[in-house]
Design a protein around this motif. Structure first.
Motif, PDB file in Angstrom:
ATOM      1  N   GLY A   1       0.802  -1.230   0.000  1.00 13.39           N
ATOM      2  CA  GLY A   1       0.000   0.000   0.000  1.00 13.39           C
ATOM      3  C   GLY A   1       0.822   1.260   0.000  1.00 13.39           C
ATOM      4  O   GLY A   1       0.376   2.298   0.510  1.00 13.39           O
TER       5      GLY A   1
ATOM      6  N   ILE B   1      -8.946   6.240  -0.703  1.00 15.99           N
ATOM      7  CA  ILE B   1      -9.184   4.801  -0.876  1.00 15.99           C
ATOM      8  C   ILE B   1     -10.632   4.457  -0.526  1.00 15.99           C
ATOM      9  O   ILE B   1     -11.309   3.714  -1.244  1.00 15.99           O
ATOM     10  CB  ILE B   1      -8.217   3.987   0.019  1.00 15.99           C
ATOM     11  CG1 ILE B   1      -6.762   4.158  -0.449  1.00 15.99           C
ATOM     12  CG2 ILE B   1      -8.608   2.516   0.064  1.00 15.99           C
ATOM     13  CD1 ILE B   1      -6.429   3.520  -1.747  1.00 15.99           C
TER      14      ILE B   1
ATOM     15  N   ILE C   1      -6.334  -3.876  -2.067  1.00 21.49           N
ATOM     16  CA  ILE C   1      -4.942  -3.693  -1.648  1.00 21.49           C
ATOM     17  C   ILE C   1      -4.692  -4.586  -0.448  1.00 21.49           C
ATOM     18  O   ILE C   1      -5.488  -4.611   0.501  1.00 21.49           O
ATOM     19  CB  ILE C   1      -4.655  -2.240  -1.224  1.00 21.49           C
ATOM     20  CG1 ILE C   1      -4.777  -1.279  -2.397  1.00 21.49           C
ATOM     21  CG2 ILE C   1      -3.256  -2.121  -0.623  1.00 21.49           C
ATOM     22  CD1 ILE C   1      -4.557   0.177  -2.007  1.00 21.49           C
TER      23      ILE C   1
ATOM     24  N   TYR D   1      -0.943   2.286  -3.763  1.00 24.97           N
ATOM     25  CA  TYR D   1      -2.193   3.036  -3.620  1.00 24.97           C
ATOM     26  C   TYR D   1      -2.505   3.856  -4.865  1.00 24.97           C
ATOM     27  O   TYR D   1      -3.678   4.071  -5.208  1.00 24.97           O
ATOM     28  CB  TYR D   1      -2.240   3.856  -2.330  1.00 24.97           C
ATOM     29  CG  TYR D   1      -1.369   5.085  -2.249  1.00 24.97           C
ATOM     30  CD1 TYR D   1      -1.663   6.243  -2.977  1.00 24.97           C
ATOM     31  CD2 TYR D   1      -0.291   5.137  -1.381  1.00 24.97           C
ATOM     32  CE1 TYR D   1      -0.883   7.381  -2.873  1.00 24.97           C
ATOM     33  CE2 TYR D   1       0.497   6.275  -1.263  1.00 24.97           C
ATOM     34  CZ  TYR D   1       0.196   7.388  -2.012  1.00 24.97           C
ATOM     35  OH  TYR D   1       0.973   8.525  -1.897  1.00 24.97           O
TER      36      TYR D   1
ATOM     37  N   VAL E   1      -9.423  -2.796   1.425  1.00 26.62           N
ATOM     38  CA  VAL E   1      -8.101  -2.865   2.049  1.00 26.62           C
ATOM     39  C   VAL E   1      -8.054  -4.114   2.929  1.00 26.62           C
ATOM     40  O   VAL E   1      -8.845  -4.256   3.863  1.00 26.62           O
ATOM     41  CB  VAL E   1      -7.799  -1.615   2.893  1.00 26.62           C
ATOM     42  CG1 VAL E   1      -6.429  -1.752   3.568  1.00 26.62           C
ATOM     43  CG2 VAL E   1      -7.829  -0.359   2.022  1.00 26.62           C
TER      44      VAL E   1
ATOM     45  N   ILE F   1      -4.692   9.671   2.186  1.00 28.17           N
ATOM     46  CA  ILE F   1      -4.686   8.462   1.349  1.00 28.17           C
ATOM     47  C   ILE F   1      -5.878   7.577   1.697  1.00 28.17           C
ATOM     48  O   ILE F   1      -6.600   7.098   0.818  1.00 28.17           O
ATOM     49  CB  ILE F   1      -3.375   7.689   1.542  1.00 28.17           C
ATOM     50  CG1 ILE F   1      -2.187   8.510   1.052  1.00 28.17           C
ATOM     51  CG2 ILE F   1      -3.425   6.350   0.799  1.00 28.17           C
ATOM     52  CD1 ILE F   1      -0.846   7.942   1.475  1.00 28.17           C
ATOM     53  N   SER F   2      -6.085   7.365   2.998  1.00 33.08           N
ATOM     54  CA  SER F   2      -7.198   6.502   3.441  1.00 33.08           C
ATOM     55  C   SER F   2      -8.546   7.046   2.978  1.00 33.08           C
ATOM     56  O   SER F   2      -9.426   6.278   2.559  1.00 33.08           O
ATOM     57  CB  SER F   2      -7.185   6.388   4.973  1.00 33.08           C
ATOM     58  OG  SER F   2      -6.005   5.784   5.421  1.00 33.08           O
TER      59      SER F   2
ATOM     60  N   LEU G   1      -1.206   1.943   5.449  1.00 30.69           N
ATOM     61  CA  LEU G   1      -1.244   2.518   4.109  1.00 30.69           C
ATOM     62  C   LEU G   1      -0.208   3.642   3.990  1.00 30.69           C
ATOM     63  O   LEU G   1       0.030   4.388   4.942  1.00 30.69           O
ATOM     64  CB  LEU G   1      -2.627   3.071   3.799  1.00 30.69           C
ATOM     65  CG  LEU G   1      -3.722   2.061   3.454  1.00 30.69           C
ATOM     66  CD1 LEU G   1      -5.069   2.770   3.311  1.00 30.69           C
ATOM     67  CD2 LEU G   1      -3.393   1.295   2.182  1.00 30.69           C
TER      68      LEU G   1
END
Length: 477
Positions: free
Chosen positions: A12, A102, A32, A17, A109, A98-99, A38
């Motif tokens: 990740g 996603i 992922i 990502y 994830v 990032i989270s 991550l």
């Protein structure tokens, strides 16, 4: 029965990502697998925390030297624990971004350690046991880890990797020895020198920064020495010993003579190696070359449908390279036109030019893209260069940061830009213009048309272009 996806990405980090976000945006069912957090090494243990500490350390150094600007302070100090707290907040903020992306793209994830099995099946050992997943395509983006050289005493207390040093929040770095003069080594040397550590760098090769342009390397070495950092090149480390009175002693050989440096802490910055341990099950075999997963020009491994990107397969260990490769692979899988160039062959030339910017966050910053004059000559290219010293640049004079230069490399006959090396403040931002120019095959005449604001460091690019025309015997316009 295994849950099936269009694409499963193992890792990740930036490559992983970025590939996942691209795949999801194209309507592909994507997952992922990440065993830790991550963002991978770059976000959690590398780029972001290192640059955060660099920024904090540079602020402290600036305040120590602000009298010439008419700013006076009675007492300046730093709190290393607070610096680390600031660094951790930067990491958390970046990782949350990032989270959120996603989650917004509905990407699955999966937390755990992945093992690739036959038929593109992935076995994941997570907190709640083992699960199996399958996919039409697998992308391996497991990154790299710190390389530990075979030196007696390398496992002693006080001998640290960059990851362990970044996790420390107590100050014990009055004396720091850095083994390795690559990007990681010189950046950490810059940080701790700014925080008043007595820093020494030992480099095995004859100059710092390995493959970087020799002139750039020499300019950096001179700057580091001016800042009080001791640099020893052609130094071969023999042993690390623990001493009761002095902490640690490093024995090394240089110019045929054995020498000893005593220090509080030692940073091992001897490069990174791909993370492929325990990645492959007994029923899967992927070809490995020089410790990396071997891939073709499309980043496909020896197994159809399984790709590898970033540090696990590339010889250029940069986060933006991994991200670009991830985008490239997903676009290939989706069968759409590529939106990114990893290299370019300009019209009329037979040399492939990398369009990957390389950035080093020292003071001054260093950035390069394309090829150097030496490499161009080695490839039988006729080139002409444009140069400019930042000593005369208005912004450099204002900020009292006049060390540095801009070096542009043009193909002799067409005037096409084939390389650029920049050493000055904001070089890491300025290099993007040069990367764009190389990716699009722009010439000196075309670059000359662009107006660059005054006063800025970027004006130096204009002056370097004009210098190119002057060396051709053309009058300045």
């Amino acid at each position: 029965m295994a849950i099936h996806y269009d694409i499963i990405i193992i890792g990740g980090g930036p490559g992983g990502y970025t590939a996942a976000l691209k795949a999801a945006s194209l309507g592909l069912k994507t997952a992922i697998v990440e065993k830790e957090k991550l963002g991978g090494t770059c976000v959690n243990k590398g780029c972001i925390p290192t640059k955060s500490l660099l920024h904090a350390a540079s602020k402290f150094k600036e305040l120590q030297n602000c009298d010439e600007f008419g700013v006076s302070t009675d007492f300046i100090s730093f709190d290393f624990k607070k610096m680390q707290h600031y660094k951790k907040n930067s990491v958390k903020s970046y990782r949350k971004g990032i989270s959120d992306l996603i989650e917004a793209e509905n990407i699955t994830v999966i937390t755990g350690t992945a093992v690739i099995r036959r038929n593109k099946t992935v076995e994941v050992s997570g907190p709640e046991g083992k699960d199996f997943y399958s996919a039409d395509h697998l992308i391996i983006a497991t990154g790299a880890k710190c390389a530990i050289p075979d030196i007696p005493g390398v496992d002693l207390p006080g001998v640290l990797t960059s990851e362990r040093l970044l996790a420390s929040d107590t100050w014990n770095y009055d004396r720091l020895l850095v083994i390795g003069g690559g990007v990681i080594g010189v950046e950490f040397a810059t940080i701790f020198s700014a925080l008043c550590s007595n820093v020494t760098i030992l480099e095995q090769k004859d100059h710092l920064l390995g493959p970087m342009d020799l002139e750039v390397s020499q300019a950096l070495e001179e700057e580091l020495k001016q800042r009080g950092i001791t640099v020893h090149c052609l130094a071969n480390v023999k042993e690390i010993k623990e001493e009761e009175e002095h902490g640690l002693a490093c024995v090394f050989e240089m110019n045929g003579q054995e020498q000893v440096i005593r220090t509080s802490q030692i940073l091992i910055a001897a490069g990174r190696i791909p993370c492929i341990d325990e990645l492959l099950g007994e029923d899967v075999s992927l070809e490995v070359e020089n410790g990396r997963l071997k891939v073709n020009s499309e980043f496909q491994t020896s197994e159809p449908g399984i790709y590898a990107i970033g540090d696990v397969a590339s010889d250029i260990l940069l986060a933006h390279v991994a991200a670009a490769q991830g985008t490239y692979v997903v676009e290939k899988i989706a069968g759409i036109e590529h939106t990114i160039r990893l290299s370019v062959v300009p019209n009329g030339m037979f040399v492939k030019l990398p369009v990957v910017p390389s950035c080093i966050y020292t003071e001054p910053e260093i950035a390069s893209v394309g090829i150097t004059r030496e490499l161009a000559i080695a490839n039988n290219m006729n080139v002409r260069c444009g140069r400019y010293s930042m000593r005369s640049n208005g912004k450099s004079i204002i900020t009292s940061r006049q060390n540095g230069f801009i070096h542009l490399v043009f193909e002799e006959y067409s005037g096409t830009l084939v390389g650029a090396q920049i050493v000055c403040p904001r070089a890491t931002d300025m290099i993007s213009e040069m990367a764009t120019a190389i990716a699009n095959g722009l010439t000196a005449k075309q670059l000359r048309l662009a107006m660059r604001a005054h006063p800025t460091y970027s004006e130096g690019i204009t002056e370097a272009i004009e210098n190119y025309f002057e060396t051709k015997g053309e009058a300045k316009q």
